[in-house]
Motif scaffolding. Structure first.
Motif, PDB file in Angstrom:
ATOM      1  N   TYR A 233       0.842  -1.194   0.000  1.00 43.29           N
ATOM      2  CA  TYR A 233       0.000   0.000   0.000  1.00 43.29           C
ATOM      3  C   TYR A 233       0.880   1.248   0.000  1.00 43.29           C
ATOM      4  CZ  TYR A 233      -2.887   3.691   2.059  1.00 43.29           C
ATOM      5  OH  TYR A 233      -3.512   4.891   2.310  1.00 43.29           O
ATOM      6  N   ASP A 234       1.920   1.232   0.836  1.00 39.59           N
ATOM      7  CA  ASP A 234       2.787   2.396   1.036  1.00 39.59           C
ATOM      8  C   ASP A 234       3.437   2.833  -0.271  1.00 39.59           C
ATOM      9  OD1 ASP A 234       2.189   1.191   3.413  1.00 39.59           O
ATOM     10  OD2 ASP A 234       4.171   1.446   4.296  1.00 39.59           O
ATOM     11  N   THR A 240       2.132   6.864  -7.029  1.00 39.12           N
ATOM     12  CA  THR A 240       1.097   7.362  -7.956  1.00 39.12           C
ATOM     13  C   THR A 240      -0.264   7.555  -7.314  1.00 39.12           C
ATOM     14  OG1 THR A 240       0.456   5.138  -8.558  1.00 39.12           O
ATOM     15  CG2 THR A 240       2.160   6.160  -9.904  1.00 39.12           C
ATOM     16  N   GLU A 241      -0.474   7.054  -6.109  1.00 37.61           N
ATOM     17  CA  GLU A 241      -1.817   7.025  -5.493  1.00 37.61           C
ATOM     18  C   GLU A 241      -2.840   6.380  -6.422  1.00 37.61           C
ATOM     19  OE1 GLU A 241      -2.791  10.189  -2.587  1.00 37.61           O
ATOM     20  OE2 GLU A 241      -1.498  11.376  -3.871  1.00 37.61           O
ATOM     21  N   SER A 245      -6.013   8.467 -13.249  1.00 35.89           N
ATOM     22  CA  SER A 245      -7.326   7.848 -13.493  1.00 35.89           C
ATOM     23  C   SER A 245      -7.284   6.319 -13.377  1.00 35.89           C
ATOM     24  CB  SER A 245      -7.910   8.290 -14.841  1.00 35.89           C
ATOM     25  OG  SER A 245      -7.078   7.857 -15.887  1.00 35.89           O
ATOM     26  N   ASN A 246      -6.849   5.860 -12.199  1.00 30.25           N
ATOM     27  CA  ASN A 246      -6.856   4.429 -11.848  1.00 30.25           C
ATOM     28  C   ASN A 246      -5.927   3.568 -12.687  1.00 30.25           C
ATOM     29  OD1 ASN A 246      -8.519   4.467  -9.653  1.00 30.25           O
ATOM     30  ND2 ASN A 246     -10.390   4.200 -10.851  1.00 30.25           N
ATOM     31  N   SER A 247      -5.071   4.172 -13.538  1.00 28.16           N
ATOM     32  CA  SER A 247      -4.259   3.344 -14.429  1.00 28.16           C
ATOM     33  C   SER A 247      -3.253   2.498 -13.655  1.00 28.16           C
ATOM     34  CB  SER A 247      -3.534   4.218 -15.447  1.00 28.16           C
ATOM     35  OG  SER A 247      -2.682   5.118 -14.774  1.00 28.16           O
ATOM     36  N   SER A 248      -2.855   2.932 -12.452  1.00 32.86           N
ATOM     37  CA  SER A 248      -1.925   2.106 -11.670  1.00 32.86           C
ATOM     38  C   SER A 248      -2.583   1.645 -10.375  1.00 32.86           C
ATOM     39  CB  SER A 248      -0.645   2.892 -11.373  1.00 32.86           C
ATOM     40  OG  SER A 248      -0.932   3.976 -10.528  1.00 32.86           O
ATOM     41  N   ASN A 249      -3.914   1.683 -10.328  1.00 33.77           N
ATOM     42  CA  ASN A 249      -4.593   1.302  -9.083  1.00 33.77           C
ATOM     43  C   ASN A 249      -4.701  -0.222  -8.959  1.00 33.77           C
ATOM     44  OD1 ASN A 249      -5.725   1.830  -6.658  1.00 33.77           O
ATOM     45  ND2 ASN A 249      -7.577   2.816  -7.443  1.00 33.77           N
ATOM     46  N   VAL A 250      -4.587  -0.693  -7.715  1.00 33.24           N
ATOM     47  CA  VAL A 250      -4.766  -2.133  -7.440  1.00 33.24           C
ATOM     48  C   VAL A 250      -5.771  -2.286  -6.306  1.00 33.24           C
ATOM     49  CG1 VAL A 250      -2.523  -2.923  -8.280  1.00 33.24           C
ATOM     50  CG2 VAL A 250      -2.740  -2.089  -5.946  1.00 33.24           C
ATOM     51  N   ALA A 251      -6.309  -3.501  -6.176  1.00 32.88           N
ATOM     52  CA  ALA A 251      -7.465  -3.720  -5.303  1.00 32.88           C
ATOM     53  C   ALA A 251      -7.220  -3.284  -3.859  1.00 32.88           C
ATOM     54  CB  ALA A 251      -7.877  -5.190  -5.359  1.00 32.88           C
TER      55      ALA A 251
ATOM     56  N   GLY B 235       3.280  15.638  -1.951  1.00 35.90           N
ATOM     57  CA  GLY B 235       2.220  16.303  -2.726  1.00 35.90           C
ATOM     58  C   GLY B 235       2.154  15.938  -4.202  1.00 35.90           C
ATOM     59  N   THR B 236       1.248  16.500  -4.940  1.00 35.48           N
ATOM     60  CA  THR B 236       1.151  16.103  -6.345  1.00 35.48           C
ATOM     61  C   THR B 236       2.036  16.951  -7.247  1.00 35.48           C
ATOM     62  OG1 THR B 236      -0.944  17.234  -6.167  1.00 35.48           O
ATOM     63  CG2 THR B 236      -1.013  14.856  -6.621  1.00 35.48           C
ATOM     64  N   ASN B 237       2.162  18.245  -6.942  1.00 33.65           N
ATOM     65  CA  ASN B 237       2.890  19.114  -7.868  1.00 33.65           C
ATOM     66  C   ASN B 237       4.208  19.614  -7.285  1.00 33.65           C
ATOM     67  OD1 ASN B 237       1.023  19.023 -10.013  1.00 33.65           O
ATOM     68  ND2 ASN B 237      -0.344  20.286  -8.776  1.00 33.65           N
TER      69      ASN B 237
END
Lengths: 296, 276
Positions: A233-234, A240-241, A245-251, B235-237
């Motif tokens: 998670y970390d 990328t968090e 738009s969820n392109s690197s998101n995992v469950a 942060g993002t930017n």
């Protein structure tokens, strides 16, 4: 043996207290997640114990969300690519450091520095390495004439998942390498000598002796790799968090987002239930494979 | 035939060094960036070692209030370590001493619980702690949750140390009239103390970098940990990479020093624990 069994109360207390604690802090949340996954839970009902039951609604709503398919596919890719690359690279390094040379053990131990570092720091460092304009990765690739453009690894939806996977592989290599080294050291030397006498080369020795004899270890290490990758998670938060738009998101990250960012706690729990069931199955396989190894 | 083997070992040593250097490059890059001036950080192509030293550790430490973040991290890590050792030591001993169906079942449960991802457990923990009023003391709430994650690891690592202590020593103490708790505390714990100590330090180091529970259970910035503080800085930017790498370096250097000092023991414990 006899003495130890005179007062089982002592052993029961010593084992019982921590087990009760673990059940309260880990097992009860698992059950609670299952309960919440069938309830309507949001910001307003979080404090009350009475919440309307909604049956399978959360599960259906979860799969109906835009991006759900994409995130499940990402999770599978993230896990399969990470674990297989960690295994192959970890095994190659374990084989190399198994050769006897001065400093082999120390150099091998140095690799664990990556493993001990806080996940968020590792994420931050890789974010800087992957930076599009001034990142060192692009500079190295340009220096080797491998790319002409400067890819924006973390903000390009086609690349972001693979960037996260590369960082996760880096994190997992040391653990794989150390555990596989232990397995290699356990293969009896006379088996190798016999193979040498029969005229087997290094490739044949590896394929027909090392690999079969390490089957149980490889299974254990691979299942641990899946477990650690599903815990990641970390690193995703630091890199990328889950975006763009969820392109690197995992469950496992999405589940947290659903609960803590959009407060769809019911759906977050439904996703958690699915993931926990899968993790428990992998953990069962891990325990089974270590048993096999002991029996062998 | 002796000479070629000496040469082969030297070549192997050289390759090993290169492999370790490639692997540790991200770590080097953190320190190198932390020491560069802002102008040098954004030079293209990048310089591979700092040409002019620009040390901003003091400024970053003060401006990002690292003292209170690190203090909270240390407090949570210390609380987690104490609670983990208290809960885990006896369990590790019992699980090392006996081998029967019940012990197997308990061990399976411990390993299973270790496999559960914290990011999936944090939601029910948050809701339950909220209902119990535990979120009023959020650092303690994080200690409880993190202890749940660390106890299984501690048990798995310490079990190997207890298994190495000869059973006869405990039996002899019992013959001399020591009660089971006395024999455990005065004979077994001192003999397994190295393993307990190394496992405890590993729990402390892992808890220093704890992130998901702190981020989710602690709402007040004054009680927040260094990982979450770094998240805010990232942060993002952001463009202050020198500052971020300085923050990271201040955060991880003590962890890396402790790890370097204990490296061989930690590896010994990990390898003994994970595959048995």
């Amino acid at each position: 043996m006899k003495l130890a069994h005179q007062r089982p109360m002592f052993d029961i207390a010593m084992l019982g207290v921590p087990l009760v604690f673990l059940v309260l802090i880990c097992a009860v949340p698992v059950v609670y997640t299952v309960v919440m996954s069938f309830q309507s839970v949001d910001m307003f009902t979080i404090m009350s114990l009475r919440r309307p039951f909604v049956g399978l609604h959360n599960y259906m709503a979860l799969f109906a969300r835009p991006g759900a398919r994409h995130i499940f596919l990402n999770t599978a890719l993230f896990t399969i690519l990470s674990v297989s690359a960690q295994l192959v690279l970890g095994f190659a390094l374990a084989l190399f450091f198994n050769r006897r040379f001065p400093g082999a053990a120390t150099l091998r131990g140095v690799f664990l520095a990556g493993w001990i570092m806080p996940g968020l720091v590792v994420g931050g460092i890789w974010k800087w390495i992957f930076a599009g304009d001034n990142g060192v990765l692009n500079a190295v690739l340009a220096g080797l004439h491998l790319t002409r453009s400067h890819p924006f690894w973390l903000s390009d939806p086609a690349l972001s998942l693979y960037a996260v996977i590369v960082a996760n592989i880096w994190l997992g290599i040391p653990f794989n390498m150390i555990l596989l080294s232990v397995g290699l050291a356990a293969v009896p030397a006379d088996v190798y000598e016999a193979a040498k006498m029969d005229g087997a080369g290094p490739v044949r020795t590896f394929l027909f002796i090392t690999l079969p004899m390490m089957r149980a270890t490889i299974a254990a290490v691979a299942s641990l790799g899946v477990i650690f990758t599903l815990q990641q998670y970390d690193l995703i938060s630091g890199l990328t968090e889950g975006g763009p738009s969820n392109s690197s998101n995992v469950a496992q990250y999405w589940s947290w987002q659903l609960s803590f960012q959009v407060y769809e706690i019911g759906q977050g729990s439904a996703l958690a239930v699915l993931m926990l069931a899968f993790t428990a199955a992998v953990a069962g396989f891990y325990v089974w494979s270590t048993r096999q190894e002991q029996a062998a | 035939m002796i000479l070629p083997s000496v040469r082969r070992r030297r070549i192997d040593g050289g390759i090993g060094l290169v492999l370790a250097a490639i692997y540790l490059f991200p770590l080097y890059w953190m320190y190198a960036t932390a020491l560069k001036s802002p102008a040098e950080i954004f030079r293209n192509p990048p310089t591979f070692w700092p040409h002019t030293l620009h040390i901003t550790f003091g400024r970053v430490f003060v401006e990002h209030a690292m003292a209170h973040y690190l203090w909270n991290s240390a407090l949570i890590a210390a609380g987690t370590t104490v609670l983990t050792v208290l809960l885990g030591t006896g369990a590790a001993y019992v699980l090392a001493r006996h081998r029967n169906r019940w012990v197997d079942a308990a061990l399976f449960l411990v390993l299973l619980l270790q496999a559960l991802p914290p990011s999936l457990l944090v939601t029910p923990i948050f809701v339950a702690f909220n209902q119990l009023g535990l979120l009023a003391t959020p650092r303690f709430a994080v200690v409880l949750a993190q202890t749940g994650k660390m106890v299984p690891l501690f048990i798995v690592l310490c079990r190997a140390s207890f298994a190495q202590v000869p059973r006869e020593l405990e039996d002899a103490a019992r013959m001399d009239g020591a009660s089971r708790p006395m024999a455990f505390l005065l004979i077994m714990v001192p003999l397994a103390r190295n393993g307990i100590l190394v496992s405890a330090i590993l729990v402390f180091l892992q808890s220093m970098g704890e992130y998901v529970y702190s981020r989710s259970l602690i709402s007040s910035d004054a009680l927040q940990t260094a990982s979450v503080g770094l998240r805010g800085f990232l942060g993002t930017n952001t463009t202050d990479w020198g500052g971020i790498m300085s923050y990271s370096a201040i955060f991880v250097t003590p962890i890396l020093i402790v790890f370097a000092l204990l490296q061989t023991r930690i590896i010994g414990g990990l390898t003994a624990g994970a595959l048995k």
